[in-house]
Write a protein that holds these residues in place. Structure first.
Motif, PDB file in Angstrom:
ATOM      1  N   HIS A  12       2.171  -0.923  -3.967  1.00  0.00           N
ATOM      2  CA  HIS A  12       2.901  -1.850  -4.827  1.00  0.00           C
ATOM      3  C   HIS A  12       2.299  -1.816  -6.228  1.00  0.00           C
ATOM      4  O   HIS A  12       1.114  -1.566  -6.384  1.00  0.00           O
ATOM      5  CB  HIS A  12       2.875  -3.284  -4.268  1.00  0.00           C
ATOM      6  N   ASN A  55      -2.416  -8.604  -0.601  1.00  0.00           N
ATOM      7  CA  ASN A  55      -3.576  -9.262  -1.192  1.00  0.00           C
ATOM      8  C   ASN A  55      -3.114 -10.157  -2.324  1.00  0.00           C
ATOM      9  O   ASN A  55      -2.049  -9.945  -2.906  1.00  0.00           O
ATOM     10  CB  ASN A  55      -4.587  -8.238  -1.717  1.00  0.00           C
ATOM     11  N   HIS A  57      -3.607 -11.524  -6.091  1.00  0.00           N
ATOM     12  CA  HIS A  57      -4.163 -11.000  -7.341  1.00  0.00           C
ATOM     13  C   HIS A  57      -4.605 -12.164  -8.233  1.00  0.00           C
ATOM     14  O   HIS A  57      -4.123 -12.320  -9.354  1.00  0.00           O
ATOM     15  CB  HIS A  57      -3.134 -10.130  -8.041  1.00  0.00           C
ATOM     16  N   HIS A 123       3.415 -10.328  -6.900  1.00  0.00           N
ATOM     17  CA  HIS A 123       4.110  -9.029  -6.906  1.00  0.00           C
ATOM     18  C   HIS A 123       3.676  -8.135  -5.747  1.00  0.00           C
ATOM     19  O   HIS A 123       4.420  -7.251  -5.342  1.00  0.00           O
ATOM     20  CB  HIS A 123       3.846  -8.313  -8.242  1.00  0.00           C
ATOM     21  N   HIS A 188      -5.454   3.623  -7.722  1.00  0.00           N
ATOM     22  CA  HIS A 188      -5.088   3.128  -9.054  1.00  0.00           C
ATOM     23  C   HIS A 188      -6.192   2.251  -9.609  1.00  0.00           C
ATOM     24  O   HIS A 188      -7.021   1.737  -8.879  1.00  0.00           O
ATOM     25  CB  HIS A 188      -3.751   2.378  -9.057  1.00  0.00           C
ATOM     26  N   GLU A 235      -7.273  -1.943  -2.189  1.00  0.00           N
ATOM     27  CA  GLU A 235      -6.161  -2.495  -1.400  1.00  0.00           C
ATOM     28  C   GLU A 235      -5.845  -1.678  -0.150  1.00  0.00           C
ATOM     29  O   GLU A 235      -4.998  -2.097   0.651  1.00  0.00           O
ATOM     30  CB  GLU A 235      -4.907  -2.604  -2.281  1.00  0.00           C
TER      31      GLU A 235
HETATM   32 FE   LIG Z   1      -2.129  -4.943  -6.012  1.00  0.00          FE
END
Ligand SMILES: [Fe+2]
Length: 273
Positions: A12, A55, A57, A123, A188, A235
């Motif tokens: 994501h 998770n 954020h 998100h 990322h 993640e």
């Molecule tokens: Fe994330």
């Protein structure tokens, strides 16, 4: 006894929703198509409930109180919590009884997650649900894993949590059919000088180990090399939990592409439960 109809893993990133056109249109269509295909596959299993492993954020939790694991026990979940996310506001139905059951079973199984009856989804959960086209009326139970604030729970513990969840879900009598969506990663970096760099070699090795069914090798690789693939790669704890819930079922990679302009290694997979 509930049947697990499918266990899905997917990256994501808010960039997919906020800046979809930063990548060529054909590539964007290909990626969005892969999420939609996951959603179609997912809905074909006709699940009665969905466990969302993701998770937080730093929205629901902050430095004053940050649980390693948290099970949602709310009647509903508003999303997104981010005012800046380009997504339609929606309210997901919650399966409060299922969440409460998992919480109690977790304590009996010597896990000590926190719980929340006021969780708002960010998100992390919303992006794959939106792109997959998941109906917000499908009752969900969010399970959040700390992947952003060190110290974080270990990969191995997250795998064990997934094993517990798989057992508890299969023993649950409140619903007949349950799907699991685990979302996060893969490579990322967020808010570091490496943002926009994707360690494709890490992602390929990680996915290949999972495809080989090498659980021990995957856990060791994730533990020892996650630091080479950016802070957002932490993640992959959600992928470890999915692997635990899959109970040895084979993993199939559905899609992978290193997408630097979306800052993320975009991976989608499914355990053939
Ligand atoms: Fe994330």
């Amino acid at each position: 006894m509930a049947e697990i109809t499918g266990i899905y893993t997917a990256s994501h990133t808010p960039v997919m929703l906020n800046f979809p056109d930063r990548i060529p249109a054909e590539l964007k269509d290909e990626i969005f198509g892969a999420y939609k295909a996951m959603g179609d596959d997912f809905m074909s299993g006709k699940p009665d409930a969905l466990i969302v492993l993701s998770n937080d954020h730093l929205h629901n939790f902050f430095l004053d109180n940050f649980p390693a694991y948290c099970i949602g026990c709310a009647e509903s979940y508003e999303s997104p919590i981010e005012h800046w996310l380009h997504a339609k506001r929606r309210v997901f139905a919650g399966d409060q009884a299922f969440g409460a059951y998992l919480l109690q079973e977790a304590y009996q199984a010597d896990f000590d997650p926190s719980f929340s009856m006021e969780m708002v989804l960010d998100h992390g959960s919303l992006t794959p649900l939106e792109l997959a086209g998941v109906d917000p009326d499908l009752p969900i139970v969010p399970v959040l894993i700390n992947c952003v604030q060190p110290p974080m729970p270990t990969m191995r513990r997250s795998y064990a949590l997934g094993q517990f969840l798989g057992r508890a879900i299969r023993a649950y009598e409140g619903v007949d059919r349950v799907a699991i969506l685990a979302t996060g990663g893969i490579s990322h970096d967020i808010a570091t000088p490496r943002m926009g760099m994707v360690n494709e070699e890490f992602d390929q090795t990680f996915l290949t180990l999972m495809e080989k069914g090498d659980i021990e090798g995957t856990l060791r690789y994730a533990t020892d090399f996650v630091h080479t693939a950016g802070n957002g790669c932490e993640e992959i704890r959600m992928w470890m939990a999915a692997m635990g819930a899959a109970d040895g079922a084979p993993f199939r990679r559905a899609y992978y592409r290193a997408v630097n302009d979306w800052y993320t290694g975009i991976g989608i997979g499914r355990f053939e439960v």
